[in-house]
Design a protein around this motif. Structure first.
Motif, PDB file in Angstrom:
ATOM      1  N   GLN A   1       0.808  -1.212   0.000  1.00 14.76           N
ATOM      2  CA  GLN A   1       0.000   0.000   0.000  1.00 14.76           C
ATOM      3  C   GLN A   1       0.846   1.268   0.000  1.00 14.76           C
ATOM      4  O   GLN A   1       0.524   2.244  -0.665  1.00 14.76           O
ATOM      5  N   ASP A   2       1.941   1.264   0.757  1.00 18.58           N
ATOM      6  CA  ASP A   2       2.837   2.417   0.846  1.00 18.58           C
ATOM      7  C   ASP A   2       4.110   2.063   0.071  1.00 18.58           C
ATOM      8  O   ASP A   2       4.989   1.381   0.575  1.00 18.58           O
ATOM      9  N   ARG A   3       4.203   2.526  -1.175  1.00 20.09           N
ATOM     10  CA  ARG A   3       5.226   2.035  -2.087  1.00 20.09           C
ATOM     11  C   ARG A   3       6.518   2.836  -2.101  1.00 20.09           C
ATOM     12  O   ARG A   3       7.515   2.408  -2.671  1.00 20.09           O
ATOM     13  N   GLY A   4       6.503   4.030  -1.516  1.00 22.64           N
ATOM     14  CA  GLY A   4       7.631   4.941  -1.673  1.00 22.64           C
ATOM     15  C   GLY A   4       8.980   4.346  -1.316  1.00 22.64           C
ATOM     16  O   GLY A   4       9.934   4.381  -2.105  1.00 22.64           O
ATOM     17  N   GLU A   5       9.112   3.795  -0.121  1.00 20.75           N
ATOM     18  CA  GLU A   5      10.396   3.262   0.322  1.00 20.75           C
ATOM     19  C   GLU A   5      10.765   2.005  -0.459  1.00 20.75           C
ATOM     20  O   GLU A   5      11.951   1.778  -0.764  1.00 20.75           O
ATOM     21  N   VAL A   6       9.775   1.189  -0.792  1.00 19.44           N
ATOM     22  CA  VAL A   6      10.030  -0.029  -1.569  1.00 19.44           C
ATOM     23  C   VAL A   6      10.655   0.342  -2.918  1.00 19.44           C
ATOM     24  O   VAL A   6      11.658  -0.248  -3.352  1.00 19.44           O
ATOM     25  N   LEU A   7      10.076   1.327  -3.593  1.00 19.14           N
ATOM     26  CA  LEU A   7      10.580   1.735  -4.902  1.00 19.14           C
ATOM     27  C   LEU A   7      11.966   2.360  -4.795  1.00 19.14           C
ATOM     28  O   LEU A   7      12.848   2.089  -5.617  1.00 19.14           O
ATOM     29  N   TYR A   8      12.168   3.187  -3.787  1.00 21.15           N
ATOM     30  CA  TYR A   8      13.480   3.815  -3.627  1.00 21.15           C
ATOM     31  C   TYR A   8      14.561   2.762  -3.424  1.00 21.15           C
ATOM     32  O   TYR A   8      15.629   2.813  -4.055  1.00 21.15           O
ATOM     33  N   GLN A   9      14.305   1.807  -2.550  1.00 25.39           N
ATOM     34  CA  GLN A   9      15.313   0.784  -2.278  1.00 25.39           C
ATOM     35  C   GLN A   9      15.536  -0.129  -3.484  1.00 25.39           C
ATOM     36  O   GLN A   9      16.652  -0.633  -3.687  1.00 25.39           O
ATOM     37  N   TYR A  10      14.502  -0.327  -4.285  1.00 26.63           N
ATOM     38  CA  TYR A  10      14.629  -1.137  -5.497  1.00 26.63           C
ATOM     39  C   TYR A  10      15.600  -0.479  -6.475  1.00 26.63           C
ATOM     40  O   TYR A  10      16.572  -1.097  -6.940  1.00 26.63           O
ATOM     41  N   TYR A  11      15.356   0.788  -6.792  1.00 26.57           N
ATOM     42  CA  TYR A  11      16.244   1.474  -7.731  1.00 26.57           C
ATOM     43  C   TYR A  11      17.623   1.737  -7.117  1.00 26.57           C
ATOM     44  O   TYR A  11      18.639   1.699  -7.827  1.00 26.57           O
ATOM     45  N   LYS A  12      17.686   1.965  -5.808  1.00 23.35           N
ATOM     46  CA  LYS A  12      18.987   2.173  -5.162  1.00 23.35           C
ATOM     47  C   LYS A  12      19.839   0.911  -5.252  1.00 23.35           C
ATOM     48  O   LYS A  12      21.058   0.985  -5.501  1.00 23.35           O
ATOM     49  N   ALA A  13      19.208  -0.251  -5.076  1.00 22.48           N
ATOM     50  CA  ALA A  13      19.958  -1.509  -5.169  1.00 22.48           C
ATOM     51  C   ALA A  13      20.561  -1.670  -6.561  1.00 22.48           C
ATOM     52  O   ALA A  13      21.697  -2.143  -6.716  1.00 22.48           O
ATOM     53  N   LEU A  14      19.827  -1.271  -7.591  1.00 26.23           N
ATOM     54  CA  LEU A  14      20.355  -1.331  -8.947  1.00 26.23           C
ATOM     55  C   LEU A  14      21.489  -0.333  -9.137  1.00 26.23           C
ATOM     56  O   LEU A  14      22.536  -0.659  -9.721  1.00 26.23           O
ATOM     57  N   CYS A  15      21.293   0.872  -8.646  1.00 28.73           N
ATOM     58  CA  CYS A  15      22.347   1.884  -8.770  1.00 28.73           C
ATOM     59  C   CYS A  15      23.616   1.470  -8.032  1.00 28.73           C
ATOM     60  O   CYS A  15      24.735   1.720  -8.497  1.00 28.73           O
ATOM     61  N   ASP A  16      23.456   0.836  -6.884  1.00 26.80           N
ATOM     62  CA  ASP A  16      24.622   0.408  -6.106  1.00 26.80           C
ATOM     63  C   ASP A  16      25.449  -0.636  -6.855  1.00 26.80           C
ATOM     64  O   ASP A  16      26.677  -0.697  -6.695  1.00 26.80           O
ATOM     65  N   LYS A  17      24.796  -1.445  -7.676  1.00 28.23           N
ATOM     66  CA  LYS A  17      25.474  -2.570  -8.323  1.00 28.23           C
ATOM     67  C   LYS A  17      25.915  -2.275  -9.757  1.00 28.23           C
ATOM     68  O   LYS A  17      26.667  -3.064 -10.342  1.00 28.23           O
ATOM     69  N   LEU A  18      25.457  -1.189 -10.337  1.00 35.91           N
ATOM     70  CA  LEU A  18      25.716  -0.894 -11.747  1.00 35.91           C
ATOM     71  C   LEU A  18      26.330   0.486 -11.916  1.00 35.91           C
ATOM     72  O   LEU A  18      26.117   1.376 -11.088  1.00 35.91           O
ATOM     73  N   ASP A  19      27.062   0.656 -13.004  1.00 34.87           N
ATOM     74  CA  ASP A  19      27.635   1.957 -13.346  1.00 34.87           C
ATOM     75  C   ASP A  19      26.856   2.655 -14.449  1.00 34.87           C
ATOM     76  O   ASP A  19      26.916   3.875 -14.576  1.00 34.87           O
ATOM     77  N   ILE A  20      26.150   1.898 -15.258  1.00 37.01           N
ATOM     78  CA  ILE A  20      25.445   2.440 -16.410  1.00 37.01           C
ATOM     79  C   ILE A  20      24.302   3.356 -15.984  1.00 37.01           C
ATOM     80  O   ILE A  20      23.709   3.178 -14.905  1.00 37.01           O
ATOM     81  N   GLY A  21      23.994   4.355 -16.819  1.00 39.18           N
ATOM     82  CA  GLY A  21      22.860   5.232 -16.552  1.00 39.18           C
ATOM     83  C   GLY A  21      21.545   4.473 -16.625  1.00 39.18           C
ATOM     84  O   GLY A  21      21.341   3.642 -17.518  1.00 39.18           O
ATOM     85  N   ILE A  22      20.663   4.771 -15.684  1.00 36.63           N
ATOM     86  CA  ILE A  22      19.406   4.034 -15.531  1.00 36.63           C
ATOM     87  C   ILE A  22      18.225   5.000 -15.680  1.00 36.63           C
ATOM     88  O   ILE A  22      18.206   6.076 -15.076  1.00 36.63           O
ATOM     89  N   ALA A  23      17.254   4.586 -16.484  1.00 31.83           N
ATOM     90  CA  ALA A  23      15.990   5.318 -16.575  1.00 31.83           C
ATOM     91  C   ALA A  23      14.913   4.563 -15.818  1.00 31.83           C
ATOM     92  O   ALA A  23      14.801   3.334 -15.951  1.00 31.83           O
ATOM     93  N   MET A  24      14.146   5.270 -15.023  1.00 30.94           N
ATOM     94  CA  MET A  24      12.943   4.688 -14.431  1.00 30.94           C
ATOM     95  C   MET A  24      11.871   4.564 -15.510  1.00 30.94           C
ATOM     96  O   MET A  24      11.940   5.208 -16.549  1.00 30.94           O
ATOM     97  N   TRP A  25      10.866   3.750 -15.213  1.00 30.80           N
ATOM     98  CA  TRP A  25       9.758   3.573 -16.166  1.00 30.80           C
ATOM     99  C   TRP A  25       8.504   3.270 -15.365  1.00 30.80           C
ATOM    100  O   TRP A  25       8.397   2.233 -14.710  1.00 30.80           O
ATOM    101  N   SER A  26       7.570   4.216 -15.391  1.00 31.85           N
ATOM    102  CA  SER A  26       6.298   4.028 -14.683  1.00 31.85           C
ATOM    103  C   SER A  26       5.161   4.031 -15.683  1.00 31.85           C
ATOM    104  O   SER A  26       5.043   4.933 -16.528  1.00 31.85           O
TER     105      SER A  26
END
Length: 317
Positions: A126-151
């Protein structure tokens, strides 16, 4: 990599501009990927239509029907054919996080410019904000390439502008494909400034978004190669005029495409978007090909309706 992780935003501001198109994938009658057809299409899009970047293996490309090896091969073909003439952004979207990482690492290693990651389906959350932030942060932490979100509504929800703006602070987040109502993407544009590119796939809103929101990137769908031919590049032309601030002239060129937009809208079956897009490509002289399950093929009657609309739309072949 053409840039470091912490230079990703600057690199995208300088290089991720103009019209980027989402590629449909042609499949042979045996349902294998038509690599020669895809290469031919990419050469036409880049060389003849001056499309500045390609969005590869997205929903237009039926990634959901492809194996991991096919998706990786899809990336490789695009990088090979685009070379230094056009950019690439690879859809690595999947509900399995390790699959996203595997595809992202392959895109990064093979020389893609960026990746795009769809917001995940979040069952019961129901409260997605922190879930989404940690999801994209985990990707950023592991990758160097530029990332686009997609909603997109396909996730079952839309990411809120505030959620997107927080994620935009991560070092290698460079853009968002924001398939939402206009008031939401206007709000996000105001919140992030030029920190990241904000874009949406609606071509009929692109002209307004250049003029009113100072957008520099169309990211992206199939109109760049459905509305244009080698001899009729009106989307390219109105975009360039608008970038130069010649808005009245740009608007006139943009509006001249209304008969083409109307022809596509009235002849497109509601349940067959990819099959329609591929058949329209064939009418333009591009390689269309088959669709894979669960997508449906056109009937002969549907093809006849589309041909009639195409022949009267006014595109110059």
């Amino acid at each position: 990599m053409k840039y470091s992780k912490h230079d990703a935003k600057d690199y995208a501001r300088a290089n991720m501009k103009g019209i980027w198109a989402a590629a449909l994938n042609p499949f042979n009658n045996d349902m294998s990927l038509d690599e020669a057809g895809l290469r031919s299409n990419i050469r036409h899009w880049v060389d003849d239509l001056d499309i500045q970047g390609l969005f590869i293996a997205g929903k237009q490309g039926e990634f959901f029907s492809m194996s991991l090896e096919e998706r990786k091969r899809n990336f490789e073909i695009a990088v090979d054919e685009c070379g230094d003439k056009a950019g690439t952004i690879m859809s690595v979207s999947d509900q399995n996080f390790n699959t996203v990482l595997e595809l992202a690492q392959h895109a990064q290693d093979y020389g893609a410019d960026y990746i795009v990651v769809h917001a995940p389906v979040l069952s019961f959350v129901q409260d997605r904000g922190e879930v989404l932030y940690q999801y994209y942060k985990a990707l950023c932490d592991k990758l160097d390439i530029g990332i686009a979100m997609w909603s997109h509504p396909d996730s079952g929800y839309l990411m809120k502008p505030e959620e997107c703006a927080r994620i935009a602070d991560l070092p290698n987040i460079v853009a968002i494909k924001y398939s939402v109502p206009r008031d939401m993407y206007v709000k996000l544009t105001g919140m992030v400034g030029d920190k990241i590119h904000v874009s949406t796939a609606a071509e009929h809103e692109w002209m307004d978004n250049i003029e009113e929101l100072n957008w520099k990137l169309y990211l992206c769908s199939s109109p760049p190669y459905h509305l244009q031919t080698k001899n009729d590049k009106r989307m390219h032309d109105y975009t360039q005029l608008a970038f130069e601030g010649k808005f009245a002239e740009a608007r006139k060129v943009c509006d001249s495409l209304n008969p083409v937009r109307d022809a596509m809208a009235r002849s497109r079956p509601a349940d067959k978007p990819q099959a329609f897009g591929k058949y329209w490509q064939e009418l333009l002289g591009q390689v269309g090909g088959r669709v894979r399950h669960p997508m449906l093929e056109l009937t002969e009657n549907e093809k006849a309706v589309i041909r009639e609309a195409f022949e009267g739309c006014g595109l110059k072949l």
